[in-house]
Design an enzyme around this catalytic site. Sequence first.
Site, mmCIF file in Angstrom:
data_model
loop_
_atom_site.group_PDB
_atom_site.id
_atom_site.type_symbol
_atom_site.label_atom_id
_atom_site.label_comp_id
_atom_site.label_asym_id
_atom_site.label_seq_id
_atom_site.Cartn_x
_atom_site.Cartn_y
_atom_site.Cartn_z
ATOM 1 N N ARG B 6 0.972 -1.226 -0.060
ATOM 2 C CA ARG B 6 0.104 -0.143 -0.004
ATOM 3 C C ARG B 6 0.876 1.261 0.028
ATOM 4 O O ARG B 6 0.590 2.051 -0.655
ATOM 5 C CB ARG B 6 -0.819 -0.096 1.302
ATOM 6 N N SER B 33 -5.475 6.566 4.271
ATOM 7 C CA SER B 33 -5.480 4.999 4.346
ATOM 8 C C SER B 33 -4.773 4.488 3.225
ATOM 9 O O SER B 33 -4.129 3.401 3.114
ATOM 10 C CB SER B 33 -6.699 4.483 4.884
ATOM 11 N N GLU B 54 -19.087 6.114 -2.573
ATOM 12 C CA GLU B 54 -18.234 5.209 -3.512
ATOM 13 C C GLU B 54 -18.923 5.071 -4.517
ATOM 14 O O GLU B 54 -18.430 4.914 -5.659
ATOM 15 C CB GLU B 54 -18.075 3.919 -2.806
ATOM 16 N N ASP B 113 -10.121 -4.259 12.266
ATOM 17 C CA ASP B 113 -11.441 -3.692 12.056
ATOM 18 C C ASP B 113 -12.535 -4.829 11.361
ATOM 19 O O ASP B 113 -13.709 -4.193 11.650
ATOM 20 C CB ASP B 113 -11.277 -2.736 10.731
#
Lengths: 274, 313
Positions: B6, B33, B54, B113
């Site tokens: 990432r 993020s 989104e 999460d």
Amino acid sequence: MDIKHLQHKAMQIREEVIDYAYNLGKCHIGGALSTIEILTALYYDVMKIDPLNPKLEDRDRFILSKGHGTLGLYTILADLGFFSKDHLCTYKKMGSILQGHPHTLKTPGIEMSAGSLGQGISFGVGKALALKLKGLNSRVYVLVGDGELEEGQNWEAIASASHFKLDNLCVIVDNNGLQLDETVVNELSFSNLGDKFASFGWNVKTIDGHDIKEIVESLKERRDNQKPIAIIANTVKGKGVSFMENEISWHCNKMTDEQYRIAKTELKKFRELV
Amino acid sequence: MMKSPRDVFGDALVELGAKNDNIIVLNADLASSTKTIKFQKKYPERHFNMGICEQNMMSVSAGLASEGYIPIVSTFAVFATGRAYDQIRQCIAYSNNNVKIAATHPGLAVGGDGATHQALEDISLMRTMPNMTVLAPSDEVETKKAIEEAVKYHGPVYIRIGRAEMPKLHRDDYDFKIGKGEILREGTDITVVSHGIMTYFSLLAAEQLSNEGISLEVINMASIKPIDRDLILTSIKKTKGIVTIEDHSIYGGLGSAVAEVVVTNDPTPMEIIGVNDVFGESGTADELFKNYGLDVKSIKERIKEFFEKLEEE
């Protein structure tokens, strides 16, 4: 183009729509008939377009978000020469360039594939952002149905258009009051559409969606305040044919021979009045 | 050195942005993020934070693509593919709009999460969509190359970008191509095909099993659609069976993609290792991998059992 001529053009298109609908059988006719004057104003007067060059860089862009109402649009695109009128007899048939719902890869002049409702304003926001990045003065017009505005994505798009100050975007609501099952009011009471757009920071104008003069004037009106424009066009679903007007069953239906004859007779009278 | 793919993604975007003015980056309130924030800082006029929208973001990106731009849309894999499925289907795939969906935070590797954030169905959802290319690179090098290749390619691409830290498996001059897999370790007993962090785990399992006399051929399959059919079929000619491993549901992902190739061309004993049709939960990535049978030890045991069963037959 003068208003009289546009009114005649709208009547010609409406009669052709009835012919093609009759030829096809069951199809989305009510919501096509309610859009005819709006589309005529856009395509024969307001928008810069080139049927021989559908991708002309500085053209105005039109997006039919309510994809089921495509018969009126197809009829106009053929009338203008985007493709041959012969194709209109193939609408919805296997192998046709005219899909049941518009497909950008198959039909010249179709900017966006639509059918699943509620995506057109977002797509228009993307195009409007792109035009600003390119420094083009072209405009983006999106035609949505009032029932379609029940889809939540619209309100994401309406917020973003205002946030990005997209004064090159104009949304026209075909406010015919009916959807597939019910009236819009009975199904998901959705009052004061204009106030809703205004509260999201849009310029709003409410007009008679069958009055070509009013449509043209409102589409050409500019306000220098960096806001997108919403035109709430009050229309009649099935406009022009007495047994179809304001009848939910004509959202998608098939004419009998007798009904076709009546429709043609009424439209002919209607045209003579214009 | 261990690194999260990432983090490389953010740098790769900045590099691409410098080379190509048509690249536009969109995100949905996750710039810090997904690391698109690096692009945002460098090219603010070509970065749009769309808010937590989104669905709108996917259709907007299609509108931008229809005007010749190359939008790279980034959010978590679960929101990209689940929340905005229909927008990807109609506005992007059906219209073949040139949008790159760079989805981060896939699989159990997301960790604490929990299930709502752990995409275990994303490859399955994207793979069945016509016109869509699906990439799941492994390390930082391949992630960067996959994004570069996706930008060169005209058409919709879904790129699954890992979050878990892992070492470099490739040299910097590694040449990734859409439609091509690669043999990272040659072997003769069992073919192992994987993507993402599981490629790293497969290599570790292969090393350990070689000490027990089992030889694994480890294939890294970052291009899940189109898949490298020839590489799979060549490998299973010399081995006795094939195992797929992924941080994804056992349904619809790499396992299914490989099975489709094997079953229709050269039926071979096969084992599909992944998450067994259940949702994940909170925990560290390591704890979750262990509990759901995706840590190196569990993988190793599954492959060994599979191999021994084949030997008995």
